[in-house]
Structures are given as C-alpha cells and as structure tokens.
Design an enzyme around this catalytic site. Structure first.
Site, PDB file in Angstrom:
ATOM      1  N   SER A  37       0.827  -1.211   0.000  1.00 47.98           N
ATOM      2  CA  SER A  37       0.000   0.000   0.000  1.00 47.98           C
ATOM      3  C   SER A  37       0.858   1.257   0.000  1.00 47.98           C
ATOM      4  CB  SER A  37      -0.961   0.007   1.194  1.00 47.98           C
ATOM      5  OG  SER A  37      -0.249  -0.170   2.400  1.00 47.98           O
ATOM      6  N   ASN A 124      -2.860  -2.225  12.994  1.00 50.11           N
ATOM      7  CA  ASN A 124      -4.314  -2.021  12.869  1.00 50.11           C
ATOM      8  C   ASN A 124      -4.784  -0.755  13.588  1.00 50.11           C
ATOM      9  OD1 ASN A 124      -4.188  -4.385  11.493  1.00 50.11           O
ATOM     10  ND2 ASN A 124      -5.188  -5.649  13.042  1.00 50.11           N
ATOM     11  N   THR A 169     -38.466  27.127 -13.761  1.00 42.55           N
ATOM     12  CA  THR A 169     -38.802  25.782 -13.281  1.00 42.55           C
ATOM     13  C   THR A 169     -38.946  24.959 -14.549  1.00 42.55           C
ATOM     14  OG1 THR A 169     -41.179  26.206 -13.316  1.00 42.55           O
ATOM     15  CG2 THR A 169     -40.052  26.637 -11.235  1.00 42.55           C
ATOM     16  N   SER A 291     -10.534  26.212 -28.808  1.00 43.83           N
ATOM     17  CA  SER A 291     -10.581  25.005 -29.624  1.00 43.83           C
ATOM     18  C   SER A 291      -9.420  25.041 -30.605  1.00 43.83           C
ATOM     19  CB  SER A 291     -11.907  24.941 -30.379  1.00 43.83           C
ATOM     20  OG  SER A 291     -11.760  24.144 -31.527  1.00 43.83           O
ATOM     21  N   LYS A 297     -14.032  29.743 -30.657  1.00 43.64           N
ATOM     22  CA  LYS A 297     -14.572  29.089 -29.478  1.00 43.64           C
ATOM     23  C   LYS A 297     -13.911  29.520 -28.172  1.00 43.64           C
ATOM     24  CE  LYS A 297     -16.575  25.344 -29.408  1.00 43.64           C
ATOM     25  NZ  LYS A 297     -17.907  24.813 -29.164  1.00 43.64           N
ATOM     26  N   ASN A 299     -14.447  27.677 -24.536  1.00 44.06           N
ATOM     27  CA  ASN A 299     -15.181  26.575 -23.925  1.00 44.06           C
ATOM     28  C   ASN A 299     -15.102  26.609 -22.395  1.00 44.06           C
ATOM     29  OD1 ASN A 299     -15.897  25.512 -26.448  1.00 44.06           O
ATOM     30  ND2 ASN A 299     -13.943  24.406 -26.597  1.00 44.06           N
ATOM     31  N   TYR A 331     -10.346  -6.227  11.963  1.00 41.95           N
ATOM     32  CA  TYR A 331      -9.667  -5.757  10.756  1.00 41.95           C
ATOM     33  C   TYR A 331      -9.602  -6.854   9.688  1.00 41.95           C
ATOM     34  CZ  TYR A 331      -5.951  -4.147   7.648  1.00 41.95           C
ATOM     35  OH  TYR A 331      -5.237  -3.786   6.554  1.00 41.95           O
ATOM     36  N   GLN A 336      -7.499  -1.952   3.570  1.00 42.07           N
ATOM     37  CA  GLN A 336      -6.372  -1.193   3.028  1.00 42.07           C
ATOM     38  C   GLN A 336      -6.829  -0.385   1.807  1.00 42.07           C
ATOM     39  OE1 GLN A 336      -2.229  -2.638   3.106  1.00 42.07           O
ATOM     40  NE2 GLN A 336      -2.539  -3.069   0.942  1.00 42.07           N
ATOM     41  N   LYS A 339      -8.120   3.865   1.457  1.00 42.68           N
ATOM     42  CA  LYS A 339      -7.439   5.149   1.269  1.00 42.68           C
ATOM     43  C   LYS A 339      -7.535   5.743  -0.138  1.00 42.68           C
ATOM     44  CE  LYS A 339      -4.344   3.070   3.816  1.00 42.68           C
ATOM     45  NZ  LYS A 339      -5.270   2.281   4.653  1.00 42.68           N
TER      46      LYS A 339
HETATM   47  N1  ARG Z   1      -1.412  -1.230   5.232  1.00 36.22           N
HETATM   48  C1  ARG Z   1      -2.450  -1.682   6.094  1.00 36.22           C
HETATM   49  C2  ARG Z   1      -3.737  -0.899   5.800  1.00 36.22           C
HETATM   50  O1  ARG Z   1      -3.643   0.106   5.191  1.00 36.22           O
HETATM   51  C3  ARG Z   1      -2.066  -1.470   7.530  1.00 36.22           C
HETATM   52  C4  ARG Z   1      -2.678  -2.438   8.486  1.00 36.22           C
HETATM   53  C5  ARG Z   1      -2.142  -3.794   8.259  1.00 36.22           C
HETATM   54  N2  ARG Z   1      -2.517  -4.707   9.269  1.00 36.22           N
HETATM   55  C6  ARG Z   1      -2.291  -5.986   9.156  1.00 36.22           C
HETATM   56  N3  ARG Z   1      -2.638  -6.731  10.131  1.00 36.22           N
HETATM   57  N4  ARG Z   1      -1.756  -6.494   8.092  1.00 36.22           N
HETATM   58  O2  ARG Z   1      -4.813  -1.327   6.155  1.00 36.22           O
END
Ligand code: ARG
Length: 474
Positions: A37, A124, A169, A291, A297, A299, A331, A336, A339
C-alpha cells in the site's frame, strides 16, 4: 523506486524482515505487489510519524520503555520526518506500507531500540489513527475552501442584489428573480456542506491508538495521553470497533459526494449561462479554453470538469461503501483499499472548489442579457393573478384562469402582458383596472416578493449582510 523495479526485485527472497519469523520463504512478486500500500499510503507519513511520536512519549511516561529509549525514538522519528520532507518517502514494496517504511528507516537510524516503538500497538490501530488524522486535516482544509467559495458567492450576490434574472422551473421561464438571490441559493447549499463536514469531524475525533490488533493490550498504557497529544477528544470505547471502523472515511466521502453534487449543479448553470443562446455570463479567460480547430470558441472546460468530477467523487463514496459491506469484525485487509478513494475524492473536490471559486469571483455577468431574457415567457403572469386576488378579490384559482386567457391573447399578438391595452384586458375580466400595469413590470414583480427568503432586492441585501457577518467578511 518505480513499479517495475519493485516487481523484479527478489521474487522469492528471504522471509519478511518485519513479520517473517514464522515464514520459510518470502512472498512472491505478485503477493508483494498486491499487498503493497506504500504507493498510496505514503501520503500518511506526517500522520504516521506524529502518532508514533505520541505513542513513544506515552510508552516512556508510563514506564513501558525507558525514558532514554523514548527520547531516542522521538528524535529518530524527527530525523525520518526531516528526510521525507526533503526527499519524499521511498517506495519499497517489501516494506508494504508507510508504517513499516517509517519503522524500518528508524531502525537504520537509531538501531535496535527502534524495535521498542511497536510495543502495545499494532498496524491495525496505527492505520486507524493515522487515517483519522489525515481525514481530519482534509475536513479542515475543505472547510476553508468552502468558506472561500461562499465568500465569492456572497460578494457577487451583493453586487447583483437588483440584477434581473429569469427564474426557471422545468428550465422554462417561470418568474423573474434577482441574480443575487440565485447566487445565494448556492451559498445555502455550501453552508449545509460545511455543517455536514463539521458533524463528521465531531464523530471522527476519537483516538483508536491503544486498541492494538483488535483486543486492546496487556501493557499499562495511557490512552487518554496519546489521544490528547494528537488533538482527539478522547480514546475510542471499543477496541474491536476502533480498528475496523471506517465510518469516518465514509462520512467524509458521503459529505464530499453531496458537496460535489452541489458544485455540479452550479457548474451546469455556468455551462448553460455561458452558451450563446443564454449569453448570461462571460467566464474569465483564465478559466476557459479554446478550440484547436474553431478559432471563435471559448469553452467552459473548468465548469464541465467540475460537473464531471462529481461523478468520480460519488464513485469514490460508493467504492468504499461496497468495500466495507459484509466485513466481519475486526480488521480485514480489504480495508487497506479505504485510502485511494478518499485521497482521490479529496484531490478532485479541492480542485473543483478552487476552479469554481475562480469562476464565480471573476465571471462577467451580462445584465442586459439577463434582463432581456426575463422579459420572455410571460414571467409576470403570476403577478397579474396575484393582483386580481389582492386588488379585485378573486379567488386564486379564478385569477389563474383569467390570467391564462390574458397570456393566450398576448401570445397571439406577440406582445408582452403589460403591452395589452386595458380595454382588451377588461374584455377578459372587467374587474381589471389601470393599476394592474404597475404590478406587471419585472422590477415590480421581484420587489413584491419580499417574504422572508424571497427574491426581492431588499431581502437579498438582508441575507447578504447576514452571510457577510457569518463569514467574517467585515
Ligand atoms: N497497510 C495496512 C492498511 O492500510 C495497515 C494495516 C495492516 N494490518 C495488518 N494486520 N496487516 O490497512
């Protein structure tokens, strides 16, 4: 480090140095790639280091590590932060994520004492904490950006409290309104957006750190201390929930999606208004494009992209909802994937707000065109009906009927309502008198709508003054 370097490196090397004690062999190239990640969670480095510093200080204060070790860890983390500030975060997939990347560098800098930092915590609770801190900063930044757009809207609304605009409207001319009133409608939407983000921030602001992997820890930690150091209102109450809760990210994304919808509606108006048949605005050159083939144009690309980005932002919210659906406690690695949608939505929304603020601040409103357009479509027909109710005592339904006949006649002659001779109006209903003409002008029509929150210039000025006060515009 680029992607292919990472993939080629050490397909089946030794076992992972951070967690590989029980493994005979290292992960395959595919395992490393799907697991990593760091390409995206490196954006959490500031939060990760802040949380680690708070944790180390707490471990020292509680006597879980020695005061010297806690100090060494704190200084080491400062050095890592300085390096990342100057050179960015290195991407090594075998270190998986930002948490292990930081810890690994710390060990290189200060030696084995770095290994004490991970006492009484887990990735976690670490990631849950870091991500909350990141989303909290994102909310604070968006609040500023939203206030900026509100200020631009309020400034322009103040300039155009009296400017006539056709009100629609069904996108059909309905009743004339003032441009200031129309702009303030978006100010209201953004006020609700800010309150949704503020609300999300309140729920977010509890600290998961110390929940450890899922069950809490046997070490005598002080959760209140880390919570306070990181600006949280206090620790979370249930460790299982704390490590697997992503409501704060969903709250953020749902508020972002709602906000993006508002921006998209405004963007759509700018696209329409800047088109030749409307011709209500000229967008600033700095926020329009030309354009390559049609020299004439100009735009409204920025407005179109704000409208387009709303689709992607809604998609981000849906992506995380679907990811979280059906995950058992606590978890799971699926999380992961929380994000990227948040980072993407935040980037898109921030950019959209900047573009929209620029367009609103610098658009040229073509008030002659808006005035002309308000003349079209018998937009003061309701004023004739209202006059019949007020001055001639007709029930509204009957007045509506009489007015319909007047519109039909005016249409057949191709003239506006206030150009029909009184005798013709009286032929439709003899209760119509000379005084009606004063009510049929566009200016009289908007001035009459002075109910609280109505479009009358006097009312718009009141709302502008209120908004200026709330936004501290001096
Ligand atoms: N990179 C993981 C995430 O973003 C971090 C947590 C990982 N925990 C684990 N037990 N592998 O969720």
């Amino acid at each position: 480090m680029n992607t292919s370097d990472n993939r080629d490196k050490g397909t089946v090397g030794g076992s992972n140095q951070m967690w590989g004690g029980r493994f005979a062999a290292g992960p395959s190239a595919v395992m490393r790639e799907i697991n990593a990640s760091i390409p995206f969670d490196k954006h959490l480095w500031r939060q990760d280091i802040a949380a680690s510093k708070a944790h180390a200080a707490m471990l020292g204060a509680c006597g879980i590590v020695s005061a010297d070790d806690a100090l060494a860890i704190g200084h080491g983390l400062d050095k890592v932060a300085a390096e990342y500030e100057d050179h960015g975060v290195p991407e090594d997939w075998s270190l998986e994520d930002i948490h292990m990347t930081v810890e690994h560098r710390l060990a290189e800098l200060i030696g084995p004492v770095a290994g004490r930092l991970h006492t009484a915590r887990s990735r976690n609770d670490q990631v849950a904490t870091d991500f909350r801190l990141w989303v909290r900063d994102a909310i604070d930044a968006l609040d500023q950006a939203l206030a900026g757009l509100q200020r631009a809207l309020v400034t322009r609304a103040g300039e155009h409290a009296e400017t006539i605009l056709p009100g629609f409207t069904h996108l059909q001319a309905a009743q004339p309104v003032t441009l200031g009133h129309h702009l303030l409608a978006y100010h209201e939407m953004l006020a609700r957006d800010r309150s949704r983000f503020a609300d999300a921030r309140v729920r977010l602001n509890r600290c998961p750190l110390g929940s450890a992997a899922l069950a809490g820890t046997g070490f005598p930690i002080d959760r209140a201390m880390t919570a306070q150091a990181l600006g949280f209102d206090g620790p979370t109450a249930n460790s299982l929930d704390a490590v697997s809760d992503r409501d704060f990210a969903l709250d953020y994304l749902q508020a972002a999606a709602q906000c993006a919808l508002h921006l998209s509606r405004l963007a759509e108006e700018l696209v329409l208004w800047s088109s030749q048949p409307f011709g209500f605005i000229r967008l600033p050159d700095a926020l329009a494009t030309g354009s390559s083939i049609m020299p004439q144009k100009k735009n409204p690309d920025a407005a179109e992209l704000v409208r387009g980005h709303s689709g992607r932002i809604v998609g981000c919210a849906v992506a995380l909802m679907v990811t979280m659906k059906g995950l058992p406690l606590a978890y799971s690695k699926d999380m992961q994937d929380d994000k990227p949608p948040v980072f993407e939505a935040h980037g898109l929304l921030s950019l959209s707000l900047a573009a929209m603020t620029g367009m609103i601040a610098d658009a040229e409103f073509r008030t002659d065109r808006t005035r002309q357009a308000a003349e079209l479509g018998y937009a003061t027909a309701t004023d004739l009906a209202d006059w019949l109710v007020r001055e001639a005592g007709l029930p509204f339904r009957e007045a509506h009927h009489v007015t319909g006949a007047a519109v039909k006649l005016a249409e057949s002659r191709g003239v506006p309502l206030d150009r029909l001779p009184l005798t013709d109006l009286q032929a439709i209903d003899q209760r119509i008198g000379e005084g009606v003409f004063a009510a049929l002008s566009i200016e009289a029509s908007v001035a009459a709508r002075a109910s609280h929150g109505g479009t009358a210039p006097a009312e718009v000025r009141k709302r502008v003054a209120e908004a200026r006060g709330l936004l501290e515009m001096g």
